[in-house]
Enzyme design. Structure first.
Site, PDB file in Angstrom:
ATOM      1  N   ALA A   1       0.828  -1.217   0.000  1.00  0.00           N
ATOM      2  CA  ALA A   1       0.000   0.000   0.000  1.00  0.00           C
ATOM      3  C   ALA A   1       0.854   1.256   0.000  1.00  0.00           C
ATOM      4  O   ALA A   1       1.662   1.465   0.905  1.00  0.00           O
ATOM      5  CB  ALA A   1      -0.912   0.020   1.227  1.00  0.00           C
TER       6      ALA A   1
ATOM      7  N   GLU B   1       4.606  19.093   2.536  1.00  0.00           N
ATOM      8  CA  GLU B   1       5.542  18.142   1.911  1.00  0.00           C
ATOM      9  C   GLU B   1       5.523  18.336   0.389  1.00  0.00           C
ATOM     10  O   GLU B   1       6.571  18.365  -0.258  1.00  0.00           O
ATOM     11  CB  GLU B   1       5.128  16.710   2.260  1.00  0.00           C
ATOM     12  CG  GLU B   1       5.924  15.665   1.488  1.00  0.00           C
ATOM     13  CD  GLU B   1       5.705  14.229   1.980  1.00  0.00           C
ATOM     14  OE1 GLU B   1       4.963  14.044   2.972  1.00  0.00           O
ATOM     15  OE2 GLU B   1       6.280  13.310   1.381  1.00  0.00           O
TER      16      GLU B   1
HETATM   17  C1  FAD Z   1      12.889   7.159  -3.386  1.00  0.00           C
HETATM   18  C2  FAD Z   1      11.582   7.044  -2.667  1.00  0.00           C
HETATM   19  C3  FAD Z   1      11.437   7.615  -1.406  1.00  0.00           C
HETATM   20  C4  FAD Z   1      10.247   7.464  -0.702  1.00  0.00           C
HETATM   21  N1  FAD Z   1      10.152   7.950   0.581  1.00  0.00           N
HETATM   22  C5  FAD Z   1       9.069   7.617   1.331  1.00  0.00           C
HETATM   23  C6  FAD Z   1       9.033   7.934   2.723  1.00  0.00           C
HETATM   24  O1  FAD Z   1       9.930   8.552   3.275  1.00  0.00           O
HETATM   25  N2  FAD Z   1       7.952   7.526   3.443  1.00  0.00           N
HETATM   26  C7  FAD Z   1       6.926   6.845   2.868  1.00  0.00           C
HETATM   27  O2  FAD Z   1       5.994   6.495   3.582  1.00  0.00           O
HETATM   28  N3  FAD Z   1       6.919   6.547   1.562  1.00  0.00           N
HETATM   29  C8  FAD Z   1       7.975   6.893   0.780  1.00  0.00           C
HETATM   30  N4  FAD Z   1       8.007   6.568  -0.555  1.00  0.00           N
HETATM   31  C9  FAD Z   1       6.873   5.855  -1.129  1.00  0.00           C
HETATM   32  C10 FAD Z   1       6.055   6.702  -2.085  1.00  0.00           C
HETATM   33  O3  FAD Z   1       5.362   7.691  -1.397  1.00  0.00           O
HETATM   34  C11 FAD Z   1       5.134   5.731  -2.864  1.00  0.00           C
HETATM   35  O4  FAD Z   1       5.975   4.988  -3.722  1.00  0.00           O
HETATM   36  C12 FAD Z   1       4.065   6.466  -3.644  1.00  0.00           C
HETATM   37  O5  FAD Z   1       3.126   7.060  -2.779  1.00  0.00           O
HETATM   38  C13 FAD Z   1       3.319   5.513  -4.590  1.00  0.00           C
HETATM   39  O6  FAD Z   1       2.889   4.370  -3.927  1.00  0.00           O
HETATM   40  P1  FAD Z   1       3.229   2.923  -4.539  1.00  0.00           P
HETATM   41  O7  FAD Z   1       4.674   2.886  -4.827  1.00  0.00           O
HETATM   42  O8  FAD Z   1       2.676   1.911  -3.612  1.00  0.00           O
HETATM   43  O9  FAD Z   1       2.468   2.888  -5.924  1.00  0.00           O
HETATM   44  P2  FAD Z   1       0.952   2.439  -6.154  1.00  0.00           P
HETATM   45  O10 FAD Z   1       0.070   3.089  -5.168  1.00  0.00           O
HETATM   46  O11 FAD Z   1       0.918   0.961  -6.243  1.00  0.00           O
HETATM   47  O12 FAD Z   1       0.679   3.067  -7.589  1.00  0.00           O
HETATM   48  C14 FAD Z   1       1.106   2.437  -8.803  1.00  0.00           C
HETATM   49  C15 FAD Z   1       0.549   3.272  -9.966  1.00  0.00           C
HETATM   50  O13 FAD Z   1      -0.882   3.271  -9.897  1.00  0.00           O
HETATM   51  C16 FAD Z   1      -1.345   4.611  -9.888  1.00  0.00           C
HETATM   52  N5  FAD Z   1      -2.550   4.732  -9.058  1.00  0.00           N
HETATM   53  C17 FAD Z   1      -2.721   4.294  -7.786  1.00  0.00           C
HETATM   54  N6  FAD Z   1      -3.947   4.651  -7.352  1.00  0.00           N
HETATM   55  C18 FAD Z   1      -4.528   5.337  -8.349  1.00  0.00           C
HETATM   56  C19 FAD Z   1      -5.808   5.980  -8.510  1.00  0.00           C
HETATM   57  N7  FAD Z   1      -6.712   6.015  -7.535  1.00  0.00           N
HETATM   58  N8  FAD Z   1      -6.073   6.576  -9.696  1.00  0.00           N
HETATM   59  C20 FAD Z   1      -5.165   6.575 -10.708  1.00  0.00           C
HETATM   60  N9  FAD Z   1      -3.953   5.984 -10.608  1.00  0.00           N
HETATM   61  C21 FAD Z   1      -3.633   5.395  -9.449  1.00  0.00           C
HETATM   62  C22 FAD Z   1      -0.209   5.432  -9.318  1.00  0.00           C
HETATM   63  O14 FAD Z   1      -0.321   6.792  -9.685  1.00  0.00           O
HETATM   64  C23 FAD Z   1       0.990   4.733  -9.933  1.00  0.00           C
HETATM   65  O15 FAD Z   1       1.210   5.217 -11.215  1.00  0.00           O
HETATM   66  C24 FAD Z   1       9.172   6.767  -1.302  1.00  0.00           C
HETATM   67  C25 FAD Z   1       9.312   6.226  -2.582  1.00  0.00           C
HETATM   68  C26 FAD Z   1      10.497   6.344  -3.260  1.00  0.00           C
HETATM   69  C27 FAD Z   1      10.614   5.720  -4.616  1.00  0.00           C
END
Ligand code: FAD
Length: 381
Positions: free
Chosen positions: A131, A244
């Site tokens: 998630a 943020e």
């Molecule tokens: C280098 C890096 C640093 C980070 N630092 C932190 C941190 O410090 N703390 C933390 O908690 N997280 C952190 N993150 C996590 C980051 O916030 C998440 O990767 C991001 O919120 C996306 O979540 P996910 O990777 O699970 O992608 P997913 O939620 O699985 O999304 C995959 C794709 O589906 C799309 N999608 C999802 N839901 C929808 C919707 N409702 N409508 C249309 N499209 C949708 C997304 O836009 C994306 O293109 C970091 C990530 C990276 C890569």
């Protein structure tokens, strides 16, 4: 276009920050990229010159000044030297409000002096393997047992994940209560059952420690709950996300501008067909378009900074700033890389590093798609 955001005191602060970065960061960053992490010492050195926690009350070591322009100065200067490993902006721009606004006096006394001195490095752990965008889909739980919470779960992609001492961890304290069942607990380095996984291998930002975190029956004192009562975590996160996202937007404009300037210089010196490449109409048109868009982005973001200072930055306006500037950043850097020809693909050229470092900007802090959802929902469909 003349920028009128900053006053003299911000410019003075900028000189201090620039001098600090030139001395303590720039000469070492390449090595930190190889190490995959920034040493903790450079956090303490930044703390010594007052780079952390401006909004922290003076009695806890801060400056007691709530003015995001100081944060913007640091972000811009860090970006200008490509120091993508420093997690300062996560600490200063993202975490400060959690530790200043959501803590009681006892927590302030415990954490804020270390926050401002750079001895306590912070992180926020929302995302999990299953998630990210869908925050309510997290599975980490915290069950109250007497004066403790028993925390179980796993987080991933956590910025400052290896270096952090205080991790604001998002957990479900009442899984049946939806958004009202989420709370924020501060997990501290050394708590039994709290462990770190891999320092994740990324395509860019190699000096930034981004890690997995594991919680196995961690007994977190109830005194480490943020806010006066449990179940407020989701709303606390929503309240802080605009700041943020603005921080990411400031980064985006600064990075686009930095790369644009170096590319213009490159185009003056590189020759092809007996002319410098800047003399081709295509080059000038590409640079003219990018320069125009960066100027416009800058104005919007500067306006958002003032709105934040006035307590008026809305979630929708921050979402607009975040998605538009980060998409612009990736476009600008990609076009600038093209203008460098093969040299743009070589890591010794700053544009190449900027290209890999920038790619994540449209993803973390809420993806472009989620930003558009936030804006779209505001129309009341
Ligand atoms: C280098 C890096 C640093 C980070 N630092 C932190 C941190 O410090 N703390 C933390 O908690 N997280 C952190 N993150 C996590 C980051 O916030 C998440 O990767 C991001 O919120 C996306 O979540 P996910 O990777 O699970 O992608 P997913 O939620 O699985 O999304 C995959 C794709 O589906 C799309 N999608 C999802 N839901 C929808 C919707 N409702 N409508 C249309 N499209 C949708 C997304 O836009 C994306 O293109 C970091 C990530 C990276 C890569």
């Amino acid at each position: 276009m003349q920028r009128d955001l900053f006053e003299e005191e911000h410019q003075l602060f900028r000189e201090t920050v620039r001098e600090f970065l030139a001395r303590e960061v720039a000469p070492h960053h390449d090595q930190w990229e190889k190490d995959g992490i920034v040493p903790r010492e450079v956090w303490k050195k930044a703390g010594e010159i007052g780079m952390f926690g401006f909004g922290v009350p003076e009695e806890f070591g801060g400056a007691g000044i709530t003015d995001f322009r100081y944060n913007a100065v640091i972000v811009e200067e860090v970006i200008a030297i490509g120091a993508s490993g420093l997690g300062y902006s996560l600490h200063n721009d993202v975490m400060a409000p959690y530790f200043v606004d959501l803590t009681n006096d006892e927590q302030k006394a415990r954490w804020l002096p270390g926050f401002t001195s750079g001895e306590l490095i912070t992180a926020v752990a929302m995302s999990e393997p299953g998630a990210g965008s869908d925050l309510q889909g997290i599975r980490t739980t915290a069950v109250r047992e007497g004066d403790h919470y028993v925390l179980n779960g796993q987080k991933t992609f956590i910025t400052n994940g290896i270096n952090s001492d205080l991790v604001v961890t998002v957990a479900k304290t009442d899984p049946a209560a939806g958004a009202r069942g989420i709370s924020l607990l501060v997990v501290e380095r050394g708590m039994e059952g709290f462990s770190r996984g891999r320092n994740l291998e990324k395509i860019g930002m190699h000096a930034q420690d981004t890690a997995e975190l594991f919680f196995d029956n961690v007994r977190v004192p109830a005194a480490n709950l943020l806010g006066p009562e449990e179940g407020q975590g989701f709303f606390q996160l929503m309240a802080n996300l605009p700041q943020e996202r603005l921080s990411i937007a400031v980064m985006a404009v600064a990075a686009a501008e930095t790369v644009l300037r170096t590319t213009i210089e490159y185009c003056k010196s590189r020759t092809a067909f007996g002319r410098n490449i800047g003399s081709f109409q295509n080059t000038r048109f590409v640079l003219a378009e990018l320069d125009t868009e960066v100027d416009i982005a800058r104005l919007y973001v500067d306006r958002c900074i003032l709105a934040l200072n006035a307590g008026e930055l809305t979630a929708v306006d921050a979402a607009k700033a975040k998605w538009w500037t980060t998409e612009l950043q990736t476009k600008v850097i990609d076009r600038c890389l093209q203008l460098h020809g093969g040299y743009g693909y070589m890591m010794e050229y700053p544009v190449a590093k900027a290209w890999v470092d920038s790619r994540v900007q449209t993803i973390y802090g809420g993806t472009t798609e989620i930003m558009k959802e936030i804006i779209g929902r505001s129309f009341g469909f």
